[in-house]
Design a protein around this motif. Structure first.
Motif, PDB file in Angstrom:
ATOM      1  N   VAL A  12      73.462  -8.772  15.707  1.00  0.00           N
ATOM      2  CA  VAL A  12      73.188 -10.294  16.147  1.00  0.00           C
ATOM      3  C   VAL A  12      71.885 -10.341  15.997  1.00  0.00           C
ATOM      4  O   VAL A  12      70.981  -9.562  16.611  1.00  0.00           O
ATOM      5  CB  VAL A  12      73.611 -10.564  17.676  1.00  0.00           C
ATOM      6  N   GLU A  13      71.300 -11.080  15.066  1.00  0.00           N
ATOM      7  CA  GLU A  13      70.057 -11.294  14.769  1.00  0.00           C
ATOM      8  C   GLU A  13      69.362 -11.988  15.953  1.00  0.00           C
ATOM      9  O   GLU A  13      69.747 -13.222  16.393  1.00  0.00           O
ATOM     10  CB  GLU A  13      69.940 -12.111  13.338  1.00  0.00           C
ATOM     11  N   LYS A  14      67.965 -11.641  16.425  1.00  0.00           N
ATOM     12  CA  LYS A  14      67.332 -12.121  17.296  1.00  0.00           C
ATOM     13  C   LYS A  14      65.738 -12.722  16.773  1.00  0.00           C
ATOM     14  O   LYS A  14      65.094 -11.918  16.311  1.00  0.00           O
ATOM     15  CB  LYS A  14      66.755 -11.157  18.509  1.00  0.00           C
ATOM     16  N   LEU A  53      75.170 -13.368  27.868  1.00  0.00           N
ATOM     17  CA  LEU A  53      76.420 -13.213  28.767  1.00  0.00           C
ATOM     18  C   LEU A  53      76.786 -11.510  29.245  1.00  0.00           C
ATOM     19  O   LEU A  53      76.960 -11.360  30.377  1.00  0.00           O
ATOM     20  CB  LEU A  53      77.492 -14.171  28.539  1.00  0.00           C
ATOM     21  N   MET A  54      76.973 -10.977  27.857  1.00  0.00           N
ATOM     22  CA  MET A  54      77.283  -9.720  28.303  1.00  0.00           C
ATOM     23  C   MET A  54      76.165  -8.710  28.810  1.00  0.00           C
ATOM     24  O   MET A  54      76.519  -7.968  29.625  1.00  0.00           O
ATOM     25  CB  MET A  54      77.588  -8.964  26.872  1.00  0.00           C
ATOM     26  N   ALA A  55      74.736  -9.008  28.381  1.00  0.00           N
ATOM     27  CA  ALA A  55      73.803  -8.269  28.902  1.00  0.00           C
ATOM     28  C   ALA A  55      73.338  -8.590  30.347  1.00  0.00           C
ATOM     29  O   ALA A  55      73.288  -7.694  31.207  1.00  0.00           O
ATOM     30  CB  ALA A  55      72.771  -8.115  28.069  1.00  0.00           C
ATOM     31  N   TYR A  56      72.895  -9.888  30.564  1.00  0.00           N
ATOM     32  CA  TYR A  56      72.390 -10.436  31.737  1.00  0.00           C
ATOM     33  C   TYR A  56      73.595 -10.718  32.835  1.00  0.00           C
ATOM     34  O   TYR A  56      73.611 -10.011  33.960  1.00  0.00           O
ATOM     35  CB  TYR A  56      71.742 -11.858  31.611  1.00  0.00           C
ATOM     36  N   ARG A  58      74.626 -19.673  19.714  1.00  0.00           N
ATOM     37  CA  ARG A  58      75.674 -19.315  20.637  1.00  0.00           C
ATOM     38  C   ARG A  58      75.897 -17.744  20.541  1.00  0.00           C
ATOM     39  O   ARG A  58      76.151 -17.147  21.677  1.00  0.00           O
ATOM     40  CB  ARG A  58      77.084 -20.199  19.837  1.00  0.00           C
ATOM     41  N   ASP A  59      75.776 -17.291  19.227  1.00  0.00           N
ATOM     42  CA  ASP A  59      75.891 -15.846  19.364  1.00  0.00           C
ATOM     43  C   ASP A  59      74.732 -15.054  20.255  1.00  0.00           C
ATOM     44  O   ASP A  59      75.118 -14.105  20.915  1.00  0.00           O
ATOM     45  CB  ASP A  59      75.547 -15.304  17.953  1.00  0.00           C
TER      46      ASP A  59
END
Lengths: 54, 263, 263, 54
Positions: free
Chosen positions: B47-49, B72-75, B65-66
């Motif tokens: 996923v590009e940051k 949501l997964m990490a934090y 959104r990505d």
């Protein structure tokens, strides 16, 4: 040519317009944003309070 | 009321913080980041940051959104619940929440980030915003029954959409709304460093004026951090300390003022 | 009190469920899975998912710490908070929680899974267990103030460690402890299918005896599911329905009994 | 040879012992588990109530 939503004039559009591009209406000086292309649609740009994200 | 901001770096001694907090009397709220975890997860998932620098020099992550999914997964997922687990293990009845949960922290969507790209000034809109309101009823409910809230982004915006926000701004809002007595920010360094590469260059005190001056001198991530710190200092909290989150007893050291005093 | 179990498949109409629930009067609790999301995330992250079949024919996932991390990201992070976001969007004040949060669901660590490997019978220990206790005070606190709890694994075990568990067992425990009037299980099929590949083979009703008989006939994942359903039926809930979670108004259809009635 | 923790006898160990392997003490019949190798250490196996995971 697209019209300025505030004063109706026809602002100068760059020859390579990009969505989200900011420009100024030479007539009334309001800051405008290119909301869409084909055709170019203009809207007033949000005021520049805090202009950054997170 | 003590507010503890736990930085998102991988070197933070989470277990030490949990053990230290368990020894305290009085209630506290944790706000934590997970940027290092997010970045590595984004890389592993492809996923590009994208980082944007606004025309006025502030740096921010382009939150589409990505990226919110990765946050949501990490934090909200991994980091939040592992902190809750550690606290429970030391006898603290922690409850992990994002700003979405019970609309704990309401935010206002940013109107647009102004960036320079290809010789033009452009407006970039994304899923990010500023915290504006805290659900004090939910916080009171939990604190009143001895629970320790562990809070992180995302927030919930005026359209009930999950948005990214600066955790330091959430700390400033919480501090003002709950009139926190003390806010400690635990980071992966001994305090605010004059020279980021020199651990010995800890600045003992940073006044509001000093913060504003430095904010004017830098750009990017640090400018964003200094702005958030200034807001925190202006939120009327009596004591703000930036201290080392890697040591054995980070909270005790911070409360003893070892680090950088703000304000 | 209505208990809604949302299956972990990708075909579930989460928005439809949120919209449908918003129209209900009376409080409800959601328990949700995310196994499809976990499996795809595990693949993308290169985390191996090992499935064990116990000597008595029950199938389970070998839950080591890496898999728990993936579950925290998929269940507690992404799926939980996106459901909360959808509910908030439809005016339901949802709060997302795992069993860890406030020790909402305490579990007991499994003593060991007996498997056949290389001609031997082996004990495999992992981070999994059975739900044994619910924090009714926390649930009461939230329900009393109009919040809608959205619950998922992991649980917290007797050592305060995060453990994997069967969400259907959590539903059975919640149903017994809160004396739920109705439990609906929303899955990616029109109900319990005689032949998993034939959507028209919905079984109208499954008695406890029938569940036990079928449990004896199958092995693997389905055996595990049938056992959990039997426990749910034995938990004294008045009404249990398995219904289609993909339709436009899944909750309304389930409450009208369209699907498989259990018990 | 490792001893049965219950009756002290020396149960038969397979020639390719594996950690977690179950075996029976021929003397007292209790079910044992190989807790560790080098040296082989035996313990009583947990009772076989629900013998599966999640």
């Amino acid at each position: 040519m697209p019209e300025c939503p505030v004063c109706g004039a026809e602002p100068m559009i760059s020859d390579d317009p990009v969505e989200g591009e900011l420009l100024e209406c030479e007539e009334c000086g309001v800051e405008l944003e290119i909301l869409a292309l084909d055709p170019v649609t203009l809207g007033e740009a949000p005021d520049a309070e805090e202009d950054w994200g997170e | 009321m003590l507010l503890v901001k736990i930085g998102g770096g991988e070197s933070i001694n989470l277990d030490g913080i949990a053990r230290d907090l368990a020894g305290l009397s009085g209630s506290f709220i944790i706000v934590h980041g997970a940027n290092a975890l997010r970045d590595s997860l984004a890389r592993r998932l492809g996923v590009e940051k994208r980082v944007l620098t606004s025309v006025s020099g502030y740096e921010s992550v382009h939150s589409d959104r990505d990226l919110i999914d990765v946050m949501l997964m990490a934090y909200a997922g991994l980091r939040n619940k592992r902190i809750v687990e550690l606290l429970q293990g030391h006898g603290v009845n922690a409850v992990g929440l994002t700003g979405l949960d019970g609309a704990l922290v309401r935010g206002r969507r940013n109107r647009g980030i102004r960036v320079r790209e290809g010789g033009k000034t452009l407006i970039r809109r994304d899923l990010s915003g500023k915290p504006v309101e805290v659900n004090r009823k939910l916080l009171g409910l939990l604190l009143g029954d001895g629970f320790a809230p562990v809070v992180t982004v995302p927030l919930i915006d005026e359209h009930n959409v999950a948005i990214n926000s600066e955790n330091d701004d959430v700390v400033a809002l919480l501090s003002a709304e709950l009139r926190a007595d003390c806010v400690i920010q635990l980071i992966g360094a001994p305090g605010f460093l004059e020279d980021p590469d020199d651990p010995a260059s800890v600045v003992a005190r940073l006044s509001r004026a000093e913060l504003a001056r430095r904010e004017g001198e830098v750009t990017g991530r640090m400018k964003r951090k200094l702005l958030a710190l200034r807001r925190l200092a202006e939120s009327g909290t009596t004591r703000v300390v930036i201290a080392d989150g890697r040591v054995d007893r980070p909270v005790t050291e911070a409360l003893a003022g070892r680090g950088t005093i703000i304000g």
